[in-house]
Write a protein that holds these residues in place. Structure first.
Motif, PDB file in Angstrom:
ATOM      1  N   TYR A  87       0.853  -1.182   0.000  1.00 14.76           N
ATOM      2  CA  TYR A  87       0.000   0.000   0.000  1.00 14.76           C
ATOM      3  C   TYR A  87       0.894   1.238   0.000  1.00 14.76           C
ATOM      4  O   TYR A  87       2.013   1.198   0.514  1.00 14.76           O
ATOM      5  N   PRO A  88       0.406   2.369  -0.511  1.00 12.17           N
ATOM      6  CA  PRO A  88       1.233   3.574  -0.493  1.00 12.17           C
ATOM      7  C   PRO A  88       1.585   4.017   0.928  1.00 12.17           C
ATOM      8  O   PRO A  88       2.619   4.653   1.133  1.00 12.17           O
ATOM      9  N   CYS A  89       0.756   3.669   1.901  1.00 13.68           N
ATOM     10  CA  CYS A  89       1.053   4.053   3.282  1.00 13.68           C
ATOM     11  C   CYS A  89       2.364   3.451   3.777  1.00 13.68           C
ATOM     12  O   CYS A  89       3.020   4.012   4.652  1.00 13.68           O
ATOM     13  N   ASP A  90       2.771   2.321   3.210  1.00 11.58           N
ATOM     14  CA  ASP A  90       4.060   1.733   3.551  1.00 11.58           C
ATOM     15  C   ASP A  90       5.182   2.675   3.133  1.00 11.58           C
ATOM     16  O   ASP A  90       6.176   2.839   3.843  1.00 11.58           O
ATOM     17  N   SER A  91       5.024   3.339   1.991  1.00 17.05           N
ATOM     18  CA  SER A  91       6.015   4.321   1.536  1.00 17.05           C
ATOM     19  C   SER A  91       6.066   5.518   2.477  1.00 17.05           C
ATOM     20  O   SER A  91       7.128   6.092   2.695  1.00 17.05           O
TER      21      SER A  91
END
Length: 175
Positions: A87-91
């Protein structure tokens, strides 16, 4: 809490944007609690002109986001828990700030939610404890490119210390 300015925009605020940021500063002086997080998300939705705002904390194992507030078009939605991986939240957690102006789905093909919601752009920032440990994050998402990502980041930066404080308070066992 001190907040880190992590992205450098070549951008001068307009007069109306200065007034909005002053309103955001006033918002941070309001009482804390779940209602504060909701007001902050609604404020960001209205002034950053995004469809979705997620304010979430990290799960105890640090592998999931537990939403504290999830808005769609300014309306509060039911909270959810979702994995960070793919997920982009990991970035956001690794980079502390990330912005995908368009084609965010292409960067995260395993995130089915981005596809279902037809998300085109994503802006996210991390919240940290005083010790520098991740406590949560905020994500702004839209089905088109953000109208003014630089201003959206300014708005997030102004509200972040208060949101961060509330997320830390909600984690404390005495609350």
């Amino acid at each position: 809490m001190e907040y880190r300015f992590v992205h450098h925009w070549n951008y001068a605020l307009r007069e109306d944007e200065h007034r909005i940021l002053e309103s955001a500063i006033s918002l941070t002086s309001q009482p804390r609690g779940q209602a504060f997080l909701q007001r902050a998300a609604e404020f960001i939705t209205a002034h950053a002109k995004v469809q979705y705002v997620v304010i979430g904390s990290l799960s105890d194992d640090g592998r999931h986001v537990v939403t504290k507030v999830l808005t769609k078009d300014g309306e509060i939605q039911s909270n959810i828990t979702y994995p960070l991986q793919h997920y982009p939240c990991d970035s956001v957690l690794t980079q502390r700030f990330c912005y995908y102006p368009n084609n965010v789905q292409r960067h995260f093909p395993r995130d089915i939610g981005l596809q279902v919601l037809n998300i085109e752009s994503y802006l996210g920032s991390i919240f940290l404890t005083e010790d520098g440990e991740p406590v949560g994050l905020i994500a702004l998402m839209s089905d088109k490119q953000l109208e003014n990502a630089a201003f959206a980041e300014h708005l997030v930066l102004v509200l972040s210390p208060a949101i961060e404080e509330e997320l830390i308070l909600q984690r404390s066992p005495s609350r």
